[in-house]
Structure formats: structure tokens, C-alpha cells
Design a protein around this motif. Sequence first.
Motif, PDB file in Angstrom:
ATOM      1  N   TYR A  88      -3.794   3.167   4.102  1.00 30.16           N
ATOM      2  CA  TYR A  88      -3.738   1.349   5.259  1.00 30.16           C
ATOM      3  C   TYR A  88      -5.218   0.872   4.648  1.00 30.16           C
ATOM      4  O   TYR A  88      -6.233   1.431   4.023  1.00 30.16           O
ATOM      5  CB  TYR A  88      -3.610   1.540   6.200  1.00 30.16           C
ATOM      6  CG  TYR A  88      -4.487   2.035   7.483  1.00 30.16           C
ATOM      7  CD1 TYR A  88      -5.411   1.113   8.047  1.00 30.16           C
ATOM      8  CD2 TYR A  88      -4.253   3.496   7.778  1.00 30.16           C
ATOM      9  CE1 TYR A  88      -6.440   2.229   9.091  1.00 30.16           C
ATOM     10  CE2 TYR A  88      -5.593   4.105   8.116  1.00 30.16           C
ATOM     11  CZ  TYR A  88      -6.337   3.446   9.053  1.00 30.16           C
ATOM     12  OH  TYR A  88      -7.753   3.938   9.488  1.00 30.16           O
ATOM     13  N   ASP A  89      -5.055  -0.172   4.613  1.00 29.78           N
ATOM     14  CA  ASP A  89      -6.326  -0.855   4.207  1.00 29.78           C
ATOM     15  C   ASP A  89      -7.337  -1.219   5.404  1.00 29.78           C
ATOM     16  O   ASP A  89      -6.209  -1.356   6.526  1.00 29.78           O
ATOM     17  CB  ASP A  89      -5.304  -2.715   3.829  1.00 29.78           C
ATOM     18  CG  ASP A  89      -5.030  -2.492   2.219  1.00 29.78           C
ATOM     19  OD1 ASP A  89      -5.272  -2.022   1.446  1.00 29.78           O
ATOM     20  OD2 ASP A  89      -3.702  -2.707   3.226  1.00 29.78           O
ATOM     21  N   ALA A 126       0.689  -1.298   0.317  1.00 30.21           N
ATOM     22  CA  ALA A 126       0.057  -0.027  -0.037  1.00 30.21           C
ATOM     23  C   ALA A 126       0.749   1.100   0.044  1.00 30.21           C
ATOM     24  O   ALA A 126       1.800   1.201   0.554  1.00 30.21           O
ATOM     25  CB  ALA A 126      -0.895   0.354   1.281  1.00 30.21           C
ATOM     26  N   SER A 145     -12.940  -3.584  10.369  1.00 32.56           N
ATOM     27  CA  SER A 145     -13.933  -3.135   8.931  1.00 32.56           C
ATOM     28  C   SER A 145     -15.641  -2.708  10.149  1.00 32.56           C
ATOM     29  O   SER A 145     -16.036  -1.637   9.418  1.00 32.56           O
ATOM     30  CB  SER A 145     -14.812  -3.516   7.909  1.00 32.56           C
ATOM     31  OG  SER A 145     -14.950  -4.367   7.610  1.00 32.56           O
TER      32      SER A 145
END
Length: 430
Positions: free
Chosen positions: A11-12, A6, A18
Motif C-alpha cells: 500500500y501507499d 498497487a 507519512s
Amino acid sequence: MDPVRAVKGMYDVLPEDSIKWQRVEAAFARTAALYGFREMRTPLLEPTRLFVRTVGEATDIVEKEMYSFAHHDEELTLRPEGTAGAARAYVEHHVHAKEAVTRWYYLGPMFRAEKPQRGRYRQFSQAGGEIFGDPGPGCDAEMIDMLVGFLKAIGVPGVEVLVNSIGSGDTRQRFRDALRAHFEPKKALLSEDSQRRLETNPLRILDSKDPRDVDASKDAPTILEHLSAEDRAHFDGLRSLLDALGIAHKVDTRLVRGLDYYTRTIFEIKGATQKLGAGNTLVGGGRYDNMIAELGGPSVPAIGFAAGLDRLLIAAEPAGAAAVVDAFVAPLGAAAMGPALVLARELRDKGVSVEADTRGASLKALLRRANSLGARLVLILGEGELGRGVVTLKDLAGHAQEELPKDRAVAIVTDRLAAAGAVRREEPSS
Ligand code: ATP
Ligand code: MG
């Protein structure tokens, strides 16, 4: 090929996290709706000049943090904040002609090329809101009230409200001159950035975190000495309304905020200092009574805020999910796959979340998978079950096992899960 990673400072968010984002975003949307705010969305790309004109030329954002590029003959920028786009949309759609007061909120990613560190990223998310069309301190107080309520609802510890007034009209110019006069003799003691700011934007010196600048600012004049009677009345009005609402707050005369567009009220909300350290500003906001006219619209007063969601997640530590699915359907043998997929779909039609094994794995592997998903019930369909017209039901919580008639299995499973309070989703409305 080297592994692709990334972009630095971005960032993921994987599923474990989530779910936490969803919780905080939903809490924000719920609170905003309670206060009459409606969601609006703007593009991530805007014409560069929108930010230069509103955020201001001599600000950190415009000077060094924007992701700007030319595409054919357009100068574009990935939005570094949300107010400019909301104000542009307000003017572009003539919203002032449709309603006297507008309350909007938004959620989404912002982009700033700054030095990444804990709580400071190059792509980050903000939850923001704007009120257009109300000049008085009442809506300033209500906005702060909503934010304090939201932060408490998600469990942010140590919420602290700081307010100041930056005045209006020529107050800022007079204050600028007073600051210049104060800092000029100390110029050599200032940071290099602030020596430059002395010419371009001396207010920004007060905003600096460099210890040399903090030192030189200690006995600097405060803007409150320069407020007009009207600005003073607005500020006093806000403070007494915050008192009426029972909102503890401090006047911070150093608070100037990093953007040029503010007039009168500016505020910051901090919290969770133990987790965030110096970067504990969770929300920033203020009034921008001139922006709509500067963007070519009518003269409409406005106030807005933006909360940094990345920091809120660090501050509030919302809970993750207990389980991924309610039930697991386990076919044993190729012949069982079709009936198992049908059974899984029938359960989902009743609102039960289900993963069915589609790998043809062994019973041991299937049970391990069901456990790791947090499934409460496992429905096993093997050749024996198919022949007898039954389903084996295994209760992973109660460690019990029984056979159910296949045509009653969906009803029984649904009842069991409802009794255990495990069915989280609502029944489909069809
Ligand atoms: P700071 O002084 O921390 O740089 P700022 O004045 O640049 O903040 P605003 O433009 O007012 O911040 O944005 C409002 C909020 O958005 C901040 O209080 C913070 O919570 C969040 N925020 C701003 N920049 C970042 C970033 N680079 N990464 C994560 N959150 C950010
Ligand atoms: Mg910043």
C-alpha cells in the motif's frame, strides 16, 4: 487501459499518514540511540541462500513466503526479515575485530508473500536491532527494557511481554524428539500442515494457530523441562533482571517463534489487542548464538528483535499534522508573481514554511487554499500593495487584517509566528 493499482498486499502512504510514520520512526531512532544503538542499512536484495541457511528451510518464510527470483546466474530474494542481512554484514565487514560489542538498529521494508489481512501485508516495515558480542542475559533484559520504553513512548496500550527459552546445543533435538513422541499418536487430529511439520519441524506445531493443532498441543511437553543447567541459569538470570527493571512478563512455554535460528532467549511483545485482534504480536525477538559462526564468521553470540511498524501505527494511533505550512503568500495579478516568490523565499530563509500561489487564482480561491493548508498568516500582494510598497497581512486565526511596510514584512511575520509558537522548523545554520 485499465487503471494500474498497487500490488496486492502492498500500500501507499500518503502525506496525511507519512507524518505518523515519521513520528514513530523518529521515536524509535531516539530510543535506540539512548541505549547506544547505531543505525545500519543493508540492501533489500540478498542472495537467496542467506535466508535458507539462517531463517531455516522448514519455516513458513522460506517454504512459502519469499519473493525469490533468478537474475542471470544469481538467485536473489527480497529480504523477508532484517537479522540475516545484519548478520551477513557483521561477518562481511569483520566487525568483531573492530569492537567487542556491537549494537545496531535498522528501519525499513520487508517482503513476504502471505495472505494479506489487517496488520499483515506483503510489503511491511520493521524496526529492528541486534546486539553482537554479549552472551549474558543482561543485554537480553536491556533489549526488552528498551522495547517496552519505546512502545510506551508512542502510546501503545496493553503492552504484554512473553518470554521463553528454546535452549541451546542438543536441547532442541531432545525437545524435537519428545514432541514427535507426543504428537505421533495424535497425528490424524492435526492440521495437514502440522502432519507434514511432524516430520520436518515439530516445533512449528506449537506455533500453529489452527484450532486442531492448538488442541493437540495442550498437554505437549514443554521445552523448559529439557533445558541444560547453563540454559536454565541464563533464563532465570533474564527473569530476575526483568524483575529488577520492574518489567512485568509472562513465561509462555508454547512460544517457539517462526524462525530456526534462535537459541536460548526468545520473546514476543503484544499490545493493543482491541485494535489488532489475534494479530497483536508487535515485536518478536531472540538470541541466535550460532548464526555468526554458521555464516563463516567467528563464534560471536547475538540477540535481535524486529518490531512491525505497520501494526505499531494501528496500535498507537499517532497524531497527524496540524498544519502543512505556517504562511501563505498570495499574489494578485501577473505583476505580483515575481515579488511574491521572492517574499516567499525570504520567509523560508528564516525558517517559515510557506506555500506561494503559482496558479494566478482568485482571492477567494487563495484564501480557501490557505485555510485548507492550515496556514496561520496570509500575505497578499496585489497591484495596490506593489504601488504603495506594502504587503497586506491577514491573520486567519485572529481574523485581523493590516498593511505592513514591505521591507519589514519578513521580520514582523517571523515574530508573529514565533509568538504564536507556529514556526516549527529551526533556522538554517548558514
Ligand atoms: P506472525 O506470527 O504474526 O506471522 P512472525 O513470527 O512471522 O509474525 P516475525 O518474523 O517475528 O513475525 O516479525 C516480527 C514482527 O514483524 C511481527 O511481530 C509483526 O509485528 C511484524 N510482521 C511480520 N510479518 C508481517 C506482515 N506480513 N505484515 C505486517 N507486519 C508483519
Ligand atoms: Mg509470519
